[in-house]
Design a protein around this motif. Structure first.
Motif, PDB file in Angstrom:
ATOM      1  N   ASN A 491       0.823  -1.211   0.000  1.00  0.00           N
ATOM      2  CA  ASN A 491       0.000   0.000   0.000  1.00  0.00           C
ATOM      3  C   ASN A 491       0.856   1.259   0.000  1.00  0.00           C
ATOM      4  O   ASN A 491       0.518   2.251  -0.660  1.00  0.00           O
ATOM      5  CB  ASN A 491      -0.932   0.000   1.213  1.00  0.00           C
ATOM      6  CG  ASN A 491      -1.953  -1.125   1.143  1.00  0.00           C
ATOM      7  OD1 ASN A 491      -2.351  -1.538   0.052  1.00  0.00           O
ATOM      8  ND2 ASN A 491      -2.374  -1.630   2.291  1.00  0.00           N
ATOM      9  N   ALA A 492       1.966   1.235   0.729  1.00  0.00           N
ATOM     10  CA  ALA A 492       2.845   2.406   0.769  1.00  0.00           C
ATOM     11  C   ALA A 492       3.476   2.673  -0.591  1.00  0.00           C
ATOM     12  O   ALA A 492       3.627   3.820  -1.010  1.00  0.00           O
ATOM     13  CB  ALA A 492       3.922   2.218   1.835  1.00  0.00           C
ATOM     14  N   THR A 556       0.763   8.005 -10.006  1.00  0.00           N
ATOM     15  CA  THR A 556       1.260   7.180  -8.908  1.00  0.00           C
ATOM     16  C   THR A 556       1.673   5.812  -9.433  1.00  0.00           C
ATOM     17  O   THR A 556       1.281   5.398 -10.538  1.00  0.00           O
ATOM     18  CB  THR A 556       0.184   6.995  -7.819  1.00  0.00           C
ATOM     19  OG1 THR A 556      -0.940   6.282  -8.374  1.00  0.00           O
ATOM     20  CG2 THR A 556      -0.284   8.353  -7.294  1.00  0.00           C
ATOM     21  N   VAL A 557       2.452   5.096  -8.615  1.00  0.00           N
ATOM     22  CA  VAL A 557       2.854   3.733  -8.964  1.00  0.00           C
ATOM     23  C   VAL A 557       1.626   2.833  -9.052  1.00  0.00           C
ATOM     24  O   VAL A 557       1.538   1.941  -9.892  1.00  0.00           O
ATOM     25  CB  VAL A 557       3.857   3.187  -7.931  1.00  0.00           C
ATOM     26  CG1 VAL A 557       4.204   1.736  -8.225  1.00  0.00           C
ATOM     27  CG2 VAL A 557       5.125   4.036  -7.911  1.00  0.00           C
ATOM     28  N   GLY A 558       0.634   3.084  -8.198  1.00  0.00           N
ATOM     29  CA  GLY A 558      -0.583   2.275  -8.186  1.00  0.00           C
ATOM     30  C   GLY A 558      -1.337   2.324  -9.502  1.00  0.00           C
ATOM     31  O   GLY A 558      -1.905   1.312  -9.944  1.00  0.00           O
ATOM     32  N   GLU A 559      -1.378   3.481 -10.159  1.00  0.00           N
ATOM     33  CA  GLU A 559      -2.067   3.595 -11.448  1.00  0.00           C
ATOM     34  C   GLU A 559      -1.384   2.727 -12.503  1.00  0.00           C
ATOM     35  O   GLU A 559      -2.041   2.063 -13.310  1.00  0.00           O
ATOM     36  CB  GLU A 559      -2.092   5.052 -11.894  1.00  0.00           C
ATOM     37  CG  GLU A 559      -2.932   5.961 -11.007  1.00  0.00           C
ATOM     38  CD  GLU A 559      -2.873   7.402 -11.468  1.00  0.00           C
ATOM     39  OE1 GLU A 559      -2.300   7.657 -12.550  1.00  0.00           O
ATOM     40  OE2 GLU A 559      -3.393   8.284 -10.764  1.00  0.00           O
ATOM     41  N   PHE A 600      11.015  -2.895  -5.516  1.00  0.00           N
ATOM     42  CA  PHE A 600      10.586  -1.998  -4.434  1.00  0.00           C
ATOM     43  C   PHE A 600      10.860  -2.565  -3.042  1.00  0.00           C
ATOM     44  O   PHE A 600      10.408  -2.009  -2.046  1.00  0.00           O
ATOM     45  CB  PHE A 600       9.096  -1.685  -4.578  1.00  0.00           C
ATOM     46  CG  PHE A 600       8.764  -0.820  -5.761  1.00  0.00           C
ATOM     47  CD1 PHE A 600       8.879   0.556  -5.692  1.00  0.00           C
ATOM     48  CD2 PHE A 600       8.370  -1.393  -6.966  1.00  0.00           C
ATOM     49  CE1 PHE A 600       8.578   1.349  -6.784  1.00  0.00           C
ATOM     50  CE2 PHE A 600       8.070  -0.603  -8.068  1.00  0.00           C
ATOM     51  CZ  PHE A 600       8.181   0.777  -7.969  1.00  0.00           C
ATOM     52  N   ASN A 601      11.601  -3.694  -2.990  1.00  0.00           N
ATOM     53  CA  ASN A 601      11.994  -4.299  -1.709  1.00  0.00           C
ATOM     54  C   ASN A 601      10.781  -4.567  -0.820  1.00  0.00           C
ATOM     55  O   ASN A 601      10.712  -4.145   0.334  1.00  0.00           O
ATOM     56  CB  ASN A 601      12.995  -3.401  -0.967  1.00  0.00           C
ATOM     57  CG  ASN A 601      13.712  -4.152   0.155  1.00  0.00           C
ATOM     58  OD1 ASN A 601      13.837  -5.377   0.107  1.00  0.00           O
ATOM     59  ND2 ASN A 601      14.179  -3.427   1.159  1.00  0.00           N
ATOM     60  N   ILE A 602       9.808  -5.267  -1.378  1.00  0.00           N
ATOM     61  CA  ILE A 602       8.593  -5.633  -0.643  1.00  0.00           C
ATOM     62  C   ILE A 602       8.734  -7.061  -0.164  1.00  0.00           C
ATOM     63  O   ILE A 602       9.010  -7.967  -0.957  1.00  0.00           O
ATOM     64  CB  ILE A 602       7.353  -5.480  -1.548  1.00  0.00           C
ATOM     65  CG1 ILE A 602       7.202  -4.016  -1.967  1.00  0.00           C
ATOM     66  CG2 ILE A 602       6.098  -5.955  -0.831  1.00  0.00           C
ATOM     67  CD1 ILE A 602       6.086  -3.791  -2.946  1.00  0.00           C
ATOM     68  N   GLN A 603       8.543  -7.263   1.117  1.00  0.00           N
ATOM     69  CA  GLN A 603       8.651  -8.586   1.714  1.00  0.00           C
ATOM     70  C   GLN A 603       7.302  -9.291   1.678  1.00  0.00           C
ATOM     71  O   GLN A 603       6.243  -8.670   1.807  1.00  0.00           O
ATOM     72  CB  GLN A 603       9.130  -8.490   3.174  1.00  0.00           C
ATOM     73  CG  GLN A 603      10.530  -7.931   3.305  1.00  0.00           C
ATOM     74  CD  GLN A 603      11.577  -8.821   2.662  1.00  0.00           C
ATOM     75  OE1 GLN A 603      11.489 -10.041   2.759  1.00  0.00           O
ATOM     76  NE2 GLN A 603      12.558  -8.217   2.001  1.00  0.00           N
TER      77      GLN A 603
END
Length: 605
Positions: A491-492, A556-559, A600-603
């Motif tokens: 989400n961030a 945004t990245v989300g789009e 994006f280094n998401i765990q």
């Protein structure tokens, strides 16, 4: 204490003017440039251009020179950015400059000579001449035409017969636009000269398309004194793997499908041809058009037609009559040697030591070099290199691979310096998998990839090609400059501005398009599926995402991520009854999810 509080603006400018060389020689300028970009002191394009340079000294000096001339009113903000703790901790050069201001060792009373604006005519002409030579040399190095490397059949056969023929090379010139008269448009299909016929290409094969025959559904392409239907011409050119003649056959670099969609060409459904194209992304049962139904009703009347029936029947017939036909037409073979894997390209193969014919993830190699790279070998490269569980010598015994004669003079066996340079990179675009001769390829200096200017992200401008600095593709730039971010949740990341993560998004999109080997998800599906819009309310494809990202339409990245996920959702909805296409879509979706987490280094939660 801030030393800038005791300096006048003119003194700060003088301090920059005298220390541009020292600043440009800093070991790690990326953090310094990021800080300048954060404060809007340099543009995004300037930042990307320098980041892509292998040697960044010249690019950084040019930025400092430009800032001194165009942004001098912000000189105090410039030095505040340079003396930030995060920047100083990574740059000893800036630490030294700040120290010289603090301890008073730098003197501002030094008189500089007047700036020389012009040179003597003789010296200027020599300088311009030398710069032009360097520019031409680097431009030719970075941008080249695809050169043929297949020698004649007589050259390929071992023995003295190779003496009778030799490959004759033609010099190639880079041309960005076709020859046109003044005032004429670049779209040749609008020229009066091509009112009744058009020059077309499919891979390396060229022909002439008759407009009226295409509109009637007849054999409309003349090549090698033979008439072909579009699907037959695609197979004749060796592009049957594309399975969509509207994309593989082009006029001036533009697919025929686009000309048909825009109304420049008229066509009816071809038997076999359109059905073959629809197998690309969607199930053939879903994609039957009105025209095809009418043709099926009239099939009894046209029983004497020369058009092919189905690809499956044709393949079965070839298998019965010619057991080796499928293998002899194969152009790429997956090979291994020990723990090393690669792909052997038939058209580049000459012998064990000639022709860099095996491509790994990092470079092109000769078969002997491939064996050396894998470690100690046992017998010879013909036995150590394995294909489909068999030694490579099996392909030679079947005459699928042929070792060139010792007297062969083709570019593989007798390469000049330019040929050796060209062997380092791919012969086709890494993204669209196209190797048309009428489009130039831009080659990366670090990896074996090649790109069309408009296929790469960001697009490669002519200005960059003429620059004398080495060019790196986004894959290499991303790996070289990727900074490990703090661990974030999904989400961030989605809520962050895409302008701060443009490189990551470009890398992700290029990874998807490169992995899409058959180019199933790149074109607009509505261009060749009449009923697609009735099933899918929000169409999306990789080509559209590419255009939106290049034009900076995402905020945004989300789009950006939502549009990519929409492609896979539409594929799953439209192809419920087609497990083969569903599996390909799932593989690409898993690739995107995996690379997204790394970028994006998401765990995993």
């Amino acid at each position: 204490m801030d030393p800038l509080d005791f300096l006048e603006l003119e003194e700060m400018l003088c301090f920059l003017h005298c220390n541009k060389t020292e600043i440009s020689c800093m070991e790690n300028p990326v953090i310094f440039l990021c800080k300048l970009k954060d404060y809007n002191l340099i543009s995004e394009d300037s930042f990307k251009k320098v980041s892509r340079m292998k040697k960044k000294e010249k690019g950084l000096y040019d930025i400092l020179d430009w800032f001194e001339e165009k942004k001098s009113e912000h000189i105090k903000l410039f030095w505040k950015c340079a003396f930030k703790e995060t920047v100083l901790s990574h740059n000893p050069k800036l630490q030294m400059l700040r120290k010289s201001l603090m301890d008073g060792s730098y003197h501002f009373d030094t008189q500089l000579p007047e700036k020389v604006e012009t040179e003597d005519n003789g010296e200027k002409e020599k300088t311009e001449h030398s710069e032009e030579e360097v520019r031409k040399e680097n431009s030719v190095k970075k941008k080249r035409k695809y050169s043929k490397s297949i020698c004649d059949e007589e050259d390929e056969q071992p023995g003295p017969s190779g003496l009778s023929t030799s490959a004759q090379k033609k010099s190639k010139k880079i041309c960005f636009t076709p020859p046109m008269k003044k005032g004429e448009k670049g779209e040749i299909w609008t020229w009066p000269l091509y009112k009744s016929q058009l020059p077309v290409t499919c891979g390396q094969m060229s022909g002439t398309l008759q407009r009226d025959k295409l509109a009637k559904g007849e054999k409309c392409i003349l090549a090698n004194k033979q008439w072909f239907a579009p699907g037959e011409f695609e197979r004749f050119a060796g592009k049957q793997s594309c399975k969509n003649w509207k994309l593989s056959i082009r006029c001036g670099g533009t697919p025929l499908g686009k000309l048909i969609k825009e109304g420049h060409l008229k066509t009816v459904a071809y038997k076999g041809g359109n059905k073959k194209a629809k197998k690309r992304l969607f199930s053939p049962e879903e994609a039957t058009t009105e025209s095809e139904k009418e043709e099926d009703d009239e099939e009894d009347q046209d029983s004497s037609s020369d058009e092919p029936t189905t690809d499956e029947e044709e393949a079965e017939e070839q298998t019965v009559q010619q057991p080796e036909a499928g293998l002899s037409n194969t152009k790429v073979f997956k090979v291994t040697c020990g723990g090393l894997a690669g792909t052997l390209h038939k058209k580049r193969f000459a012998s064990g030591t000639l022709g860099k014919s095996i491509r790994t993830e990092t470079s092109w190699m000769t078969p002997v070099d491939f064996c050396k790279e894998s470690g100690p070998t046992n017998v010879s490269w013909k036995k150590d290199i394995r294909w489909d569980g068999k030694p490579l010598s099996a392909l030679m015994e079947a005459e699928i691979l042929k070792i060139h004669s010792l007297l062969c003079a083709c570019p593989l066996c007798k390469p000049d310096p330019e040929d050796l340079e060209n062997e380092k990179n791919d012969d086709e675009c890494c993204i669209c998998k196209n190797e048309e001769e009428d489009q130039d390829l831009v080659v990366c200096e670090e990896c074996p990839r090649s790109f069309h200017q408009k296929c790469h992200l960001p697009h490669v401008d002519d200005i960059i090609l003429n620059d004398d600095s080495p060019w790196l593709c986004t894959f290499c730039v991303f790996r070289a400059n990727h900074v490990c971010l703090d661990q974030l949740d999904v989400n961030a990341v989605m809520s962050q501005q895409i302008s701060q993560h443009m490189m990551q998004c470009q890398y992700l999109l290029l990874s998807l398009r490169s992995a899409d080997e058959e180019q199933m998800f790149s074109p607009d599906p509505m261009g060749y599926l009449a009923n697609y819009s009735t099933s899918i309310k929000s169409p999306m494809w990789l080509g559209k995402v590419t255009d939106k990202l290049q034009q900076k339409q995402y905020q945004t990245v989300g789009e950006f991520v939502s549009d990519v996920q929409l492609i896979f959702a539409n594929c799953a909805t439209f192809n419920r009854g087609n497990p083969e296409i569903l599996a390909i879509g799932n593989q690409l979706r898993e690739l995107f999810d995996s690379e997204f987490k790394k970028a994006f280094n998401i765990q995993d939660q």
